[in-house]
Design a protein around this motif. Sequence first.
Motif, PDB file in Angstrom:
ATOM      1  N   LEU A   7       0.839  -1.187   0.000  1.00 34.10           N
ATOM      2  CA  LEU A   7       0.000   0.000   0.000  1.00 34.10           C
ATOM      3  C   LEU A   7       0.876   1.238   0.000  1.00 34.10           C
ATOM      4  O   LEU A   7       1.712   1.425   0.886  1.00 34.10           O
ATOM      5  N   SER A   8       0.710   2.065  -1.027  1.00 34.14           N
ATOM      6  CA  SER A   8       1.538   3.271  -1.118  1.00 34.14           C
ATOM      7  C   SER A   8       0.687   4.455  -1.539  1.00 34.14           C
ATOM      8  O   SER A   8      -0.480   4.309  -1.893  1.00 34.14           O
ATOM      9  N   GLY A   9       1.305   5.612  -1.525  1.00 43.81           N
ATOM     10  CA  GLY A   9       0.622   6.826  -1.923  1.00 43.81           C
ATOM     11  C   GLY A   9       0.821   7.135  -3.391  1.00 43.81           C
ATOM     12  O   GLY A   9       0.159   7.987  -3.953  1.00 43.81           O
ATOM     13  N   ASN A  10       1.740   6.416  -4.022  1.00 46.88           N
ATOM     14  CA  ASN A  10       2.092   6.689  -5.411  1.00 46.88           C
ATOM     15  C   ASN A  10       1.987   5.406  -6.218  1.00 46.88           C
ATOM     16  O   ASN A  10       2.723   4.458  -5.989  1.00 46.88           O
ATOM     17  N   GLU A  11       1.086   5.381  -7.160  1.00 43.36           N
ATOM     18  CA  GLU A  11       0.845   4.176  -7.951  1.00 43.36           C
ATOM     19  C   GLU A  11       2.080   3.741  -8.723  1.00 43.36           C
ATOM     20  O   GLU A  11       2.355   2.552  -8.858  1.00 43.36           O
ATOM     21  N   ASN A  12       2.857   4.675  -9.237  1.00 42.57           N
ATOM     22  CA  ASN A  12       4.047   4.321 -10.021  1.00 42.57           C
ATOM     23  C   ASN A  12       5.063   3.563  -9.192  1.00 42.57           C
ATOM     24  O   ASN A  12       5.576   2.527  -9.611  1.00 42.57           O
ATOM     25  N   SER A  13       5.382   4.080  -8.015  1.00 44.59           N
ATOM     26  CA  SER A  13       6.397   3.414  -7.195  1.00 44.59           C
ATOM     27  C   SER A  13       5.908   2.066  -6.691  1.00 44.59           C
ATOM     28  O   SER A  13       6.671   1.101  -6.637  1.00 44.59           O
ATOM     29  N   SER A  14       4.638   1.963  -6.343  1.00 44.77           N
ATOM     30  CA  SER A  14       4.135   0.690  -5.835  1.00 44.77           C
ATOM     31  C   SER A  14       4.167  -0.385  -6.916  1.00 44.77           C
ATOM     32  O   SER A  14       4.472  -1.540  -6.642  1.00 44.77           O
ATOM     33  N   HIS A  15       3.900  -0.029  -8.161  1.00 46.41           N
ATOM     34  CA  HIS A  15       3.923  -1.020  -9.228  1.00 46.41           C
ATOM     35  C   HIS A  15       5.346  -1.429  -9.615  1.00 46.41           C
ATOM     36  O   HIS A  15       5.587  -2.586  -9.972  1.00 46.41           O
ATOM     37  N   LEU A  16       6.297  -0.512  -9.523  1.00 43.21           N
ATOM     38  CA  LEU A  16       7.697  -0.887  -9.733  1.00 43.21           C
ATOM     39  C   LEU A  16       8.136  -1.885  -8.661  1.00 43.21           C
ATOM     40  O   LEU A  16       8.764  -2.893  -8.955  1.00 43.21           O
ATOM     41  N   PHE A  17       7.804  -1.561  -7.424  1.00 47.49           N
ATOM     42  CA  PHE A  17       8.168  -2.412  -6.303  1.00 47.49           C
ATOM     43  C   PHE A  17       7.448  -3.755  -6.400  1.00 47.49           C
ATOM     44  O   PHE A  17       8.017  -4.811  -6.097  1.00 47.49           O
ATOM     45  N   LEU A  18       6.207  -3.736  -6.839  1.00 50.50           N
ATOM     46  CA  LEU A  18       5.421  -4.956  -6.993  1.00 50.50           C
ATOM     47  C   LEU A  18       6.108  -5.927  -7.943  1.00 50.50           C
ATOM     48  O   LEU A  18       6.211  -7.120  -7.655  1.00 50.50           O
ATOM     49  N   GLY A  19       6.598  -5.418  -9.072  1.00 49.56           N
ATOM     50  CA  GLY A  19       7.284  -6.269 -10.034  1.00 49.56           C
ATOM     51  C   GLY A  19       8.515  -6.934  -9.447  1.00 49.56           C
ATOM     52  O   GLY A  19       8.743  -8.133  -9.634  1.00 49.56           O
ATOM     53  N   GLU A  20       9.299  -6.163  -8.711  1.00 48.83           N
ATOM     54  CA  GLU A  20      10.504  -6.711  -8.076  1.00 48.83           C
ATOM     55  C   GLU A  20      10.141  -7.777  -7.039  1.00 48.83           C
ATOM     56  O   GLU A  20      10.775  -8.825  -6.969  1.00 48.83           O
ATOM     57  N   ALA A  21       9.121  -7.503  -6.238  1.00 46.41           N
ATOM     58  CA  ALA A  21       8.712  -8.455  -5.196  1.00 46.41           C
ATOM     59  C   ALA A  21       8.177  -9.740  -5.815  1.00 46.41           C
ATOM     60  O   ALA A  21       8.507 -10.841  -5.354  1.00 46.41           O
ATOM     61  N   LYS A  22       7.362  -9.627  -6.860  1.00 44.85           N
ATOM     62  CA  LYS A  22       6.819 -10.822  -7.513  1.00 44.85           C
ATOM     63  C   LYS A  22       7.924 -11.681  -8.111  1.00 44.85           C
ATOM     64  O   LYS A  22       7.903 -12.905  -7.980  1.00 44.85           O
ATOM     65  N   ARG A  23       8.873 -11.045  -8.794  1.00 43.64           N
ATOM     66  CA  ARG A  23       9.983 -11.800  -9.397  1.00 43.64           C
ATOM     67  C   ARG A  23      10.785 -12.531  -8.329  1.00 43.64           C
ATOM     68  O   ARG A  23      11.141 -13.700  -8.498  1.00 43.64           O
ATOM     69  N   THR A  24      11.076 -11.849  -7.242  1.00 41.33           N
ATOM     70  CA  THR A  24      11.854 -12.476  -6.183  1.00 41.33           C
ATOM     71  C   THR A  24      11.085 -13.610  -5.526  1.00 41.33           C
ATOM     72  O   THR A  24      11.642 -14.684  -5.276  1.00 41.33           O
ATOM     73  N   ALA A  25       9.806 -13.398  -5.238  1.00 40.01           N
ATOM     74  CA  ALA A  25       8.999 -14.449  -4.609  1.00 40.01           C
ATOM     75  C   ALA A  25       8.933 -15.691  -5.495  1.00 40.01           C
ATOM     76  O   ALA A  25       9.060 -16.816  -5.010  1.00 40.01           O
ATOM     77  N   GLU A  26       8.784 -15.489  -6.792  1.00 37.40           N
ATOM     78  CA  GLU A  26       8.730 -16.613  -7.720  1.00 37.40           C
ATOM     79  C   GLU A  26      10.077 -17.329  -7.784  1.00 37.40           C
ATOM     80  O   GLU A  26      10.147 -18.555  -7.696  1.00 37.40           O
ATOM     81  N   THR A  27      11.155 -16.568  -7.929  1.00 29.88           N
ATOM     82  CA  THR A  27      12.498 -17.141  -8.022  1.00 29.88           C
ATOM     83  C   THR A  27      12.862 -17.905  -6.761  1.00 29.88           C
ATOM     84  O   THR A  27      13.444 -18.986  -6.826  1.00 29.88           O
ATOM     85  N   ARG A  28      12.507 -17.337  -5.617  1.00 31.80           N
ATOM     86  CA  ARG A  28      12.862 -17.945  -4.325  1.00 31.80           C
ATOM     87  C   ARG A  28      11.806 -18.913  -3.809  1.00 31.80           C
ATOM     88  O   ARG A  28      11.932 -19.430  -2.707  1.00 31.80           O
ATOM     89  N   GLN A  29      10.784 -19.138  -4.601  1.00 34.08           N
ATOM     90  CA  GLN A  29       9.696 -20.055  -4.245  1.00 34.08           C
ATOM     91  C   GLN A  29       9.069 -19.694  -2.901  1.00 34.08           C
ATOM     92  O   GLN A  29       8.727 -20.569  -2.099  1.00 34.08           O
ATOM     93  N   ALA A  30       8.911 -18.405  -2.671  1.00 30.80           N
ATOM     94  CA  ALA A  30       8.244 -17.937  -1.457  1.00 30.80           C
ATOM     95  C   ALA A  30       6.739 -18.023  -1.666  1.00 30.80           C
ATOM     96  O   ALA A  30       6.242 -17.611  -2.721  1.00 30.80           O
ATOM     97  N   PRO A  31       5.996 -18.551  -0.719  1.00 29.71           N
ATOM     98  CA  PRO A  31       4.550 -18.720  -0.881  1.00 29.71           C
ATOM     99  C   PRO A  31       3.793 -17.400  -0.678  1.00 29.71           C
ATOM    100  O   PRO A  31       2.943 -17.276   0.211  1.00 29.71           O
ATOM    101  N   LEU A  32       4.117 -16.410  -1.486  1.00 27.56           N
ATOM    102  CA  LEU A  32       3.526 -15.082  -1.353  1.00 27.56           C
ATOM    103  C   LEU A  32       2.922 -14.636  -2.676  1.00 27.56           C
ATOM    104  O   LEU A  32       3.520 -14.831  -3.731  1.00 27.56           O
ATOM    105  N   CYS A  33       1.768 -14.007  -2.581  1.00 32.31           N
ATOM    106  CA  CYS A  33       1.111 -13.411  -3.737  1.00 32.31           C
ATOM    107  C   CYS A  33       0.981 -11.918  -3.450  1.00 32.31           C
ATOM    108  O   CYS A  33       0.229 -11.513  -2.558  1.00 32.31           O
TER     109      CYS A  33
END
Length: 106
Positions: A7-33
């Motif tokens: 949850l952020s105040g700026n849609e642009n930064s949250s979506h950039l961060f979202l992409g990084e988090a999703k890639r890492t969770a997938e690569t590291r097989q973390a059970p996070l969505c």
Amino acid sequence: MKNVLLLSGNENSSHLFLGEAKRTAETRQAPLCFKAAVMADLTPELLAEQDLILLAPQTANAADTAAMNTQVPTVDIPNDIYGWLNGQALVKFACGKLNLVPAAAI
């Protein structure tokens, strides 16, 4: 699989961060969505679907979090993680808050 809302105040930064988090969770097989939203987009239904809410530093103030009125654990993202858009550190942080251990070490 645990649902984590960024949850952020700026849609642009949250979506950039979202992409990084999703890639890492997938690569590291973390059970996070991961999902991202801004305060204006919050609905009771969206909040109810979450297992953890992570607040960006600019969003983490008492007025905003009180307005959410949720029983979901809500935690501020540390400045050093958010400032560098460090997806790996965010996944590790979220796993720690949810007491999860990803299949691949982070």
